[in-house]
Write a protein that holds these residues in place. Sequence first.
Motif, short mmCIF file in Angstrom:
data_model
loop_
_atom_site.label_atom_id
_atom_site.label_comp_id
_atom_site.label_asym_id
_atom_site.label_seq_id
_atom_site.Cartn_x
_atom_site.Cartn_y
_atom_site.Cartn_z
N ASP A 6 0.82 -1.22 0.00
CA ASP A 6 0.00 0.00 0.00
C ASP A 6 0.86 1.26 0.00
OD1 ASP A 6 -2.28 -1.54 0.06
OD2 ASP A 6 -2.61 -1.32 2.21
N ALA A 7 2.07 1.16 0.56
CA ALA A 7 2.95 2.33 0.66
C ALA A 7 3.80 2.54 -0.59
CB ALA A 7 3.87 2.18 1.88
N GLN A 8 3.72 1.62 -1.55
CA GLN A 8 4.56 1.72 -2.74
C GLN A 8 4.32 3.04 -3.46
OE1 GLN A 8 4.16 -1.95 -4.87
NE2 GLN A 8 6.31 -1.99 -5.40
N GLY A 9 5.40 3.73 -3.81
CA GLY A 9 5.29 5.00 -4.51
C GLY A 9 5.14 6.18 -3.59
N SER A 10 5.05 5.94 -2.27
CA SER A 10 4.89 7.03 -1.31
C SER A 10 6.18 7.20 -0.52
CB SER A 10 3.73 6.72 -0.36
OG SER A 10 4.15 5.80 0.64
N PRO A 11 6.32 8.33 0.20
CA PRO A 11 7.52 8.53 1.04
C PRO A 11 7.64 7.51 2.17
CG PRO A 11 6.37 10.61 0.66
CD PRO A 11 5.46 9.52 0.18
N ASP A 12 6.54 6.79 2.47
CA ASP A 12 6.55 5.82 3.57
C ASP A 12 7.02 4.44 3.15
OD1 ASP A 12 5.45 7.76 5.27
OD2 ASP A 12 3.40 7.24 4.66
#
Length: 245
Positions: free
Chosen positions: A95-101
């Motif tokens: 779910d965090a892929q592509g995000s700063p997390d």
Amino acid sequence: MLQYTDPAPAGAAGRRAFRIGDSTTGVLWGTDDAAGRPLVLLGHGGGQSTQAPGMRARAEALVRSGYAVAALDAPGHGGRPRTAELERRIERMRDAQGSPDFGAAVADLNAAVAQDAVPEWTLLLDDLEAEGVAGAAHAGYWGYSLGAAIGFPLVAAEGRIRAAVLGLIGETVAESAAAIRVPVQFVMQWDDPLVSRVSALRLFDLVGSRDKTLHANPGAHGEVPDHEEASSVAFFARHLPGAAA
């Protein structure tokens, strides 16, 4: 004891699969005369297994240089079952892929896998010693990314590991790094989107060994240059005497 799941191979570079207990799976290379060879343990990256091409290439390079090699599939990898908690962490990472997390989610997943993996590596060394593999008493460890997330706490706790090549990881393993006293070669990628260069440099600074070397290369997380393989083999030759190509 190790339960071998295929016949003994012919030739020094032959690989042999094994199982420990009900679910822990792994592979040995250089098993024809492993009792007389120094031993290097190989940890694979996240989402990979002992069957990954990079693992095979490192193992074969080590065997050619006179080492026996052992590798384990990390919990939830290589066909090993996943717990419900591990599935939740994997979903959180996706779910965090592509995000700063994303980097933090990967580090969280790796830490959970490492917690279960470290005792398995200790059992493997126990079994190899029981089988008369002399190198198990003074082994090396080589692992990047997830392999390093496992490697840092393992090397810090396991007195039979005398030298380690570790990398592609940041300060999440700081406590273990400070407890390490054996020679370390640390590899980082300068443009790694998962591990900031600041975090990687801080981790190297925290490694407790007085004999430590930093290898920093341009490129992203999975772009470690080929020459690091030969450098790592040479590192083990300096610190694990007894190899004869």
